[in-house]
Design an enzyme around this catalytic site. Structure first.
Site, PDB file in Angstrom:
ATOM      1  N   ASP A 145      -6.920  -8.132   4.516  1.00 11.27           N
ATOM      2  CA  ASP A 145      -6.178  -9.049   3.638  1.00 11.27           C
ATOM      3  C   ASP A 145      -5.649 -10.281   4.371  1.00 11.27           C
ATOM      4  O   ASP A 145      -5.052 -11.160   3.751  1.00 11.27           O
ATOM      5  CB  ASP A 145      -5.003  -8.307   2.987  1.00 11.27           C
ATOM      6  CG  ASP A 145      -5.497  -7.249   2.011  1.00 11.27           C
ATOM      7  OD1 ASP A 145      -6.588  -7.430   1.440  1.00 11.27           O
ATOM      8  OD2 ASP A 145      -4.798  -6.230   1.836  1.00 11.27           O
ATOM      9  N   SER A 170       0.841  -1.210   0.000  1.00 13.56           N
ATOM     10  CA  SER A 170       0.000   0.000   0.000  1.00 13.56           C
ATOM     11  C   SER A 170       0.875   1.259   0.000  1.00 13.56           C
ATOM     12  O   SER A 170       0.617   2.215  -0.746  1.00 13.56           O
ATOM     13  CB  SER A 170      -0.890   0.027   1.246  1.00 13.56           C
ATOM     14  OG  SER A 170      -1.791  -1.033   1.209  1.00 13.56           O
ATOM     15  N   ARG A 191     -13.692  -7.292 -10.986  1.00  5.82           N
ATOM     16  CA  ARG A 191     -13.917  -6.676  -9.669  1.00  5.82           C
ATOM     17  C   ARG A 191     -14.739  -5.382  -9.795  1.00  5.82           C
ATOM     18  O   ARG A 191     -14.707  -4.712 -10.825  1.00  5.82           O
ATOM     19  CB  ARG A 191     -12.571  -6.430  -8.978  1.00  5.82           C
ATOM     20  CG  ARG A 191     -11.880  -7.744  -8.653  1.00  5.82           C
ATOM     21  CD  ARG A 191     -10.549  -7.560  -7.989  1.00  5.82           C
ATOM     22  NE  ARG A 191     -10.664  -6.933  -6.685  1.00  5.82           N
ATOM     23  CZ  ARG A 191      -9.629  -6.569  -5.946  1.00  5.82           C
ATOM     24  NH1 ARG A 191      -8.396  -6.777  -6.403  1.00  5.82           N
ATOM     25  NH2 ARG A 191      -9.803  -6.008  -4.778  1.00  5.82           N
TER      26      ARG A 191
END
Ligand code: S3P
Length: 450
Positions: free
Chosen positions: A327, A29, A129
């Protein structure tokens, strides 16, 4: 920079103790954000410890397409010479974001308030997605978005010619939606505010502050409001990326289920919006110490010591924790299988729209390994069979999902019989060198010759 240039199957077998210090790669990230903010800054930003996984390399390539100069030196230090807020050039080709939802959603935000047109696509997983969650707020800024039916990729965005600042409440707590809005707000005159029902990972806010942007945060009746005033001038930075807690989760959890293991992870990002797994493991009875917490480039970093214990027990994971360990559920489900008693998880519906339907993928594997599992649209129950009692002995599909591939391999290391993963190539999207690093600790993971 994939570790595998073709589909490779790998087999993980019951292993002796894992021991050593693990140098997990940089946080994914933070790596994406450092490239994007570097590209929006005039001057040179340097980045040490950038994750060189395919997801981040795709972001680096995208930043080049939008006009930034992105380079890597011989020792792995990256530099980005940016074009400034509002300075993105129109790409001459389609932006391929591969497997990465973070890349595509953040970059769509970053370009949506600049008067250029860009087309985005992904791989088979990413093209399925949901993208409506970013199209909706970007449209409010004045961007025009044309997507495939059901708001899926490929998507073409024509950025707003006269962007308007936005006040937007996200329907779900998602750092990707929040970041897309904040990055779009950077080039809209006036104050942009995004309200999230629960605080999601805050790397964008932290890094924007580091680059000199004033970020205001406020708790409101609808949730946490984050605001910035558009068209600031960003200041170039020297960024050091901490190690990724979502990647460290694999050796940490492996050490917890393989008898006599002792593993140390130095320099791990322990930002509270990311450390839900560590807390949950401690609640399960894990012998896990977080030492020497310190600040590095606006992020909190610490050293983690983890030792095997045979006393792991099932817990109830509260729904408000989902966002700070989103996650990590696939690997948590593996630990839950080796624990005694039931682990109950709720509020986990977002797992169904990640790189794969992670609830379905792991439920299938765990059931095939003799574990009682039940799942609903938004909940998941796993009845642990206790240390060493998972049968294994199966072939799993990775479904183009790095975290499913790594979770299954870790499970094979502690199961009675080996577990084979059909395609481990997706692992390189987030954790290049995973197999080598695990082998160095003592894991038995072998390539399967077809
Ligand atoms: C990410 C946010 C999370 C996470 C993803 C990375 C990010 O997605 O699952 O792997 O870097 O902002 P959501 O914010 O959509 O939950």
């Amino acid at each position: 920079m994939s570790d595998f240039d073709r589909n490779v199957s790998m087999c993980a077998s019951r292993s002796g103790p894992l021991r050593g210090t693990v140098e997990v790669p940089g946080d994914k990230s933070i790596s994406h954000r450092s490239l994007i903010l570097g590209a929006l800054t005039v001057g040179e930003t340097t980045i040490e410890g950038l994750l060189e996984g395919q997801d981040v390399l795709d972001t680096a390539e995208a930043m080049r397409a939008f006009g930034a100069t992105v380079a890597r030196d011989d020792v792995g230090k990256w530099s980005v010479s940016g074009v400034g807020v509002g300075g993105f050039a129109e790409p001459e080709y389609v932006i391929n974001c591969g497997n990465s939802g973070t890349a595509v959603r953040l970059i769509m935000g970053a370009m949506a308030t600049t008067p250029i047109t860009a087309t985005f696509q992904g791989d088979r997983s990413l093209n399925e997605r949901p993208m409506g969650r970013v199209i909706d707020p970007l449209t409010l800024f004045g961007a025009r978005c044309v997507a495939r039916s059901n708001q899926k990729l490929p998507i073409t965005i024509s950025g707003a010619t006269e962007p308007m600042p936005v006040h937007y409440t996200t329907p779900i707590p998602s750092a990707q939606i929040k970041s897309a809005v904040l990055l779009a707000g950077l080039n809209a005159p006036g104050q942009t505010t995004v309200i999230e029902p629960r605080m999601s990972r805050d790397h964008t806010e932290r890094m924007l502050r580091l680059f000199g942007v004033q970020i205001d945060e406020q708790n409101t009746d609808q949730g946490r409001a984050v605001s910035l005033v558009g068209q600031p001038e960003l200041q170039p930075q020297e960024i050091v990326v901490p190690r990724d807690p979502s990647s460290a989760a694999f050796p940490i959890c492996a050490a917890l289920i393989i008898p006599d293991s002792y593993v140390v992870v130095p320099g791990l990002c322990v930002n509270p919006t990311r450390s839900g797994l560590l807390l949950t493991l401690q609640e399960m009875g894990a012998d896990l110490c977080i030492e020497d917490e310190r600040d590095e480039c606006g992020e909190i970093v610490a050293d983690i010591h983890v030792r095997y214990t045979s006393d792991l027990r099932g817990v109830t994971v509260p729904p408000e924790r989902v966002v700070c360990m989103i996650d990590e559920y696939p690997i948590l489900s593996v630990v839950a299988a080796f624990a005694k008693g039931r682990t109950e998880m709720s509020g986990v519906g977002e797992l169904r729209v990640k790189e794969s339907d992670r609830l379905a993928a792991m439920t299938q594997v765990l059931q095939a390994c003799g574990v009682d599992v039940a799942d609903g649209p938004d909940w998941w129950h796993i009845d642990g069979v206790g240390p060493g009692a998972v049968s294994g002995g199966m072939m799993c599909h990775s479904y183009l999902d790095h975290r499913i591939a790594m979770s299954c391999l870790v499970m094979g290391l502690a199961s009675q019989n080996p577990i084979t993963v059909d395609d481990v190539a997706p692992i390189s999207t987030s954790f290049p060198g995973f197999v080598r690093l695990m082998r160095d600790l003592g894991a038995d993971i072998q390539e399967v010759n077809s």
